[in-house]
Write a protein that holds these residues in place. Structure first.
Motif, short mmCIF file in Angstrom:
data_model
loop_
_atom_site.label_atom_id
_atom_site.label_comp_id
_atom_site.label_asym_id
_atom_site.label_seq_id
_atom_site.Cartn_x
_atom_site.Cartn_y
_atom_site.Cartn_z
N LEU A 41 -5.66 6.74 -8.25
CA LEU A 41 -4.39 6.04 -8.06
C LEU A 41 -3.96 6.08 -6.59
CD1 LEU A 41 -2.30 4.42 -9.62
CD2 LEU A 41 -1.04 6.51 -10.06
N ASP A 42 -4.24 7.17 -5.90
CA ASP A 42 -3.86 7.28 -4.49
C ASP A 42 -4.51 6.21 -3.63
OD1 ASP A 42 -2.10 9.28 -4.69
OD2 ASP A 42 -3.40 10.85 -3.88
N ASP A 43 -5.77 5.94 -3.92
CA ASP A 43 -6.51 4.99 -3.11
C ASP A 43 -6.40 3.57 -3.65
OD1 ASP A 43 -7.52 6.89 -1.48
OD2 ASP A 43 -9.35 7.20 -2.66
N LEU A 44 -5.68 3.41 -4.79
CA LEU A 44 -5.79 2.17 -5.54
C LEU A 44 -5.46 0.94 -4.70
CD1 LEU A 44 -6.26 0.75 -8.21
CD2 LEU A 44 -3.84 1.02 -8.70
N VAL A 45 -4.27 0.95 -4.09
CA VAL A 45 -3.86 -0.27 -3.40
C VAL A 45 -4.76 -0.53 -2.20
CG1 VAL A 45 -1.96 -1.54 -2.42
CG2 VAL A 45 -1.53 0.19 -4.13
N GLU A 46 -5.06 0.53 -1.47
CA GLU A 46 -5.95 0.33 -0.33
C GLU A 46 -7.29 -0.25 -0.80
OE1 GLU A 46 -6.43 3.39 2.80
OE2 GLU A 46 -8.56 2.94 2.57
N GLY A 47 -7.80 0.30 -1.91
CA GLY A 47 -9.07 -0.20 -2.44
C GLY A 47 -8.98 -1.65 -2.86
N VAL A 48 -7.86 -2.01 -3.49
CA VAL A 48 -7.69 -3.40 -3.94
C VAL A 48 -7.58 -4.33 -2.74
CG1 VAL A 48 -6.10 -4.99 -5.10
CG2 VAL A 48 -6.68 -2.80 -6.16
N VAL A 49 -6.84 -3.90 -1.73
CA VAL A 49 -6.67 -4.73 -0.54
C VAL A 49 -8.02 -4.94 0.15
CG1 VAL A 49 -5.71 -4.74 1.80
CG2 VAL A 49 -4.26 -4.14 -0.14
N VAL A 50 -8.74 -3.85 0.33
CA VAL A 50 -10.05 -3.94 0.98
C VAL A 50 -10.98 -4.81 0.14
CG1 VAL A 50 -12.12 -2.62 1.56
CG2 VAL A 50 -9.87 -1.77 2.23
N GLY A 51 -11.03 -4.55 -1.16
CA GLY A 51 -11.94 -5.30 -2.03
C GLY A 51 -11.56 -6.77 -2.12
N THR A 52 -10.27 -7.06 -2.08
CA THR A 52 -9.84 -8.45 -2.18
C THR A 52 -10.19 -9.20 -0.91
OG1 THR A 52 -8.08 -7.87 -3.71
CG2 THR A 52 -7.86 -9.96 -2.55
N VAL A 56 0.84 -1.20 0.00
CA VAL A 56 0.00 0.00 0.00
C VAL A 56 0.87 1.25 0.00
CG1 VAL A 56 -1.68 1.34 1.35
CG2 VAL A 56 -1.95 -1.13 1.16
N ASP A 57 1.99 1.18 0.75
CA ASP A 57 2.80 2.38 0.95
C ASP A 57 3.94 2.53 -0.05
OD1 ASP A 57 1.22 3.03 3.12
OD2 ASP A 57 2.46 1.91 4.53
N ASP A 58 4.08 1.56 -0.96
CA ASP A 58 5.18 1.62 -1.93
C ASP A 58 4.99 2.84 -2.84
OD1 ASP A 58 7.03 1.28 -3.89
OD2 ASP A 58 6.64 -0.84 -4.18
N PRO A 59 5.99 3.74 -2.89
CA PRO A 59 5.82 4.94 -3.72
C PRO A 59 5.92 4.66 -5.22
CG PRO A 59 8.00 4.92 -2.71
CD PRO A 59 7.27 3.71 -2.19
N ASP A 60 6.49 3.50 -5.60
CA ASP A 60 6.68 3.17 -7.01
C ASP A 60 5.43 2.48 -7.55
OD1 ASP A 60 7.59 2.40 -9.50
OD2 ASP A 60 8.63 0.63 -8.71
N ARG A 61 4.51 3.27 -8.11
CA ARG A 61 3.21 2.73 -8.45
C ARG A 61 2.91 2.73 -9.93
NH1 ARG A 61 -1.02 5.04 -4.21
NH2 ARG A 61 0.06 4.45 -2.33
N SER A 62 2.60 1.54 -10.47
CA SER A 62 1.91 1.50 -11.76
C SER A 62 0.70 0.63 -11.52
CB SER A 62 2.80 0.91 -12.85
OG SER A 62 2.63 -0.48 -12.93
N VAL A 63 -0.39 0.91 -12.21
CA VAL A 63 -1.65 0.25 -11.85
C VAL A 63 -1.51 -1.28 -11.86
CG1 VAL A 63 -4.08 -0.05 -12.43
CG2 VAL A 63 -3.03 2.19 -12.63
N HIS A 64 -0.95 -1.82 -12.97
CA HIS A 64 -0.89 -3.28 -13.07
C HIS A 64 0.04 -3.88 -12.02
CE1 HIS A 64 -1.21 -7.25 -14.70
NE2 HIS A 64 0.03 -7.29 -15.12
N LYS A 65 1.21 -3.23 -11.80
CA LYS A 65 2.16 -3.76 -10.82
C LYS A 65 1.59 -3.70 -9.41
CE LYS A 65 6.59 -3.09 -13.08
NZ LYS A 65 7.75 -2.21 -13.24
N VAL A 66 0.95 -2.58 -9.14
CA VAL A 66 0.40 -2.38 -7.81
C VAL A 66 -0.74 -3.37 -7.55
CG1 VAL A 66 -1.28 -0.75 -6.86
CG2 VAL A 66 1.12 -0.06 -7.16
N LEU A 67 -1.56 -3.60 -8.56
CA LEU A 67 -2.63 -4.60 -8.42
C LEU A 67 -2.00 -5.98 -8.18
CD1 LEU A 67 -5.12 -3.65 -11.30
CD2 LEU A 67 -5.55 -3.49 -8.86
N GLY A 68 -0.94 -6.28 -8.92
CA GLY A 68 -0.29 -7.58 -8.78
C GLY A 68 0.32 -7.76 -7.40
N ALA A 69 1.04 -6.74 -6.91
CA ALA A 69 1.67 -6.84 -5.59
C ALA A 69 0.61 -7.03 -4.51
CB ALA A 69 2.50 -5.60 -5.30
#
Lengths: 207, 207
Positions: free
Chosen positions: A170-181, A71-84
């Motif tokens: 994009l800011d909320d992306l990882v948090e949203g993916v984590v919560v949704g997953t 969630v906190d990784d500053p190096d964000r691309s949508v696909h990579k971040v979704l994958g991680a």
């Protein structure tokens, strides 16, 4: 706000908040005097996320630390971040016996569905382990449901990604993916039970 | 067979087997002399089931004891037995704040789908708690996926019940339901990750 106020707002006891800080799940508050720290709305939001992952997702503290790292990784691309985020959320099982038959079934399924995923993906490993466990307990025939399950999974993933596209910046992306997953898994398991109960009632119930 | 042979066949250490017997998960072997017991194929099968529930299902020893209680209940009707087995397998969460909005959403969903289930069903409670958790972490909008998830759950439940109808005799029924429910959850979560990865690759990937 002070830690006491943070505790009141979230219902999380002060010692538990301090434990999360020590374990690296929550950043420390900003020191406003040698023995007083101030916490922000961001702390409150993160604390609610940790509780949801623990209570609804059933994740361990160690898993939550890994996931929040993504969630906190500053190096964000949508696909990579979704994958991680999703890789960190694949349930891991104790290794059973190696089952080449189960592995082959998973490889064939991925090819048959035309899924663009590596057959060494952690979720493919998890699926292989589940199929191997079916064989070990003498219920290998249950694997006949695989394609129906895969269709259902596609329906779910389409809804997940449509939600991401519509609502999540994009800011909320990882948090949203984590919560949704994590919460999405819990929702899906509960819905499966309800649909099973309905189906069983229609097929075998009294009326 | 002796306990050492049971251990070799299943890969479960002898002290662990003895622990399962003490905890009431596995019946004791038949005493053939004051300090020697004999174990049957039924013991071996039960032991593999326990391991699958632990390792793939992630159930606690206490949950496994409850579920096996339903497996061994001599009073069997298909619908009751299905109900007992699936009720015991609904993940339970720590109680959060009461959320009337979440409860209402679940009631409406059940009515909309025409499901013949009580809105006090343990799975309805679990779904309510998951929706309440979404609200608490500020992702209440994710509930928009509910109907797509419900469609997917119906697909899965149809496949589950068709499998039960085709393959499982009344003797095996509860064990089959337990295995299919627990390992089926694991399969579905893994497939959801794979389908998400495929969808993410198509929507956001490099090619």
């Amino acid at each position: 706000m002070r830690i006491g106020e943070l505790s009141r707002r979230t219902g999380v006891p002060v010692p538990t908040i301090k434990y999360y800080v020590r374990e690296g799940l929550l950043s420390a508050g900003e020191l406003t005097s040698p023995n007083q720290a101030s916490y922000s709305d961001a702390h409150e939001r993160r604390l609610r996320l940790i509780r949801a992952l623990l209570e609804v997702g059933g994740l361990s503290v160690a898993s939550i630390r890994d996931v929040l790292g993504a969630v906190d990784d500053p190096d964000r691309s949508v696909h990579k971040v979704l994958g991680a985020a999703t890789d960190g959320l694949v349930p891991r099982y104790a290794n059973g016996d190696e089952s080449p038959a189960a592995r082959e079934k998973v490889r064939e399924l991925i090819a048959r569905r035309g899924w663009r995923v590596d057959s060494a993906h952690p979720a493919a490993e998890a699926l292989t382990e589940a199929l191997a466990a079916l064989e070990r307990v003498g219920h290998g025939a249950f694997a006949e449901v695989l394609d129906d399950y895969a269709s259902a999974a596609e329906t779910v993933a389409r809804a997940d990604l449509a939600h991401v596209g519509r609502h999540i910046g994009l800011d909320d992306l990882v948090e949203g993916v984590v919560v949704g997953t994590v919460i999405g898994d819990a929702m899906l398991m509960a819905l499966r039970r309800l649909a099973q109960t309905d189906g069983s009632s229609r097929a075998y119930g009294e009326g």
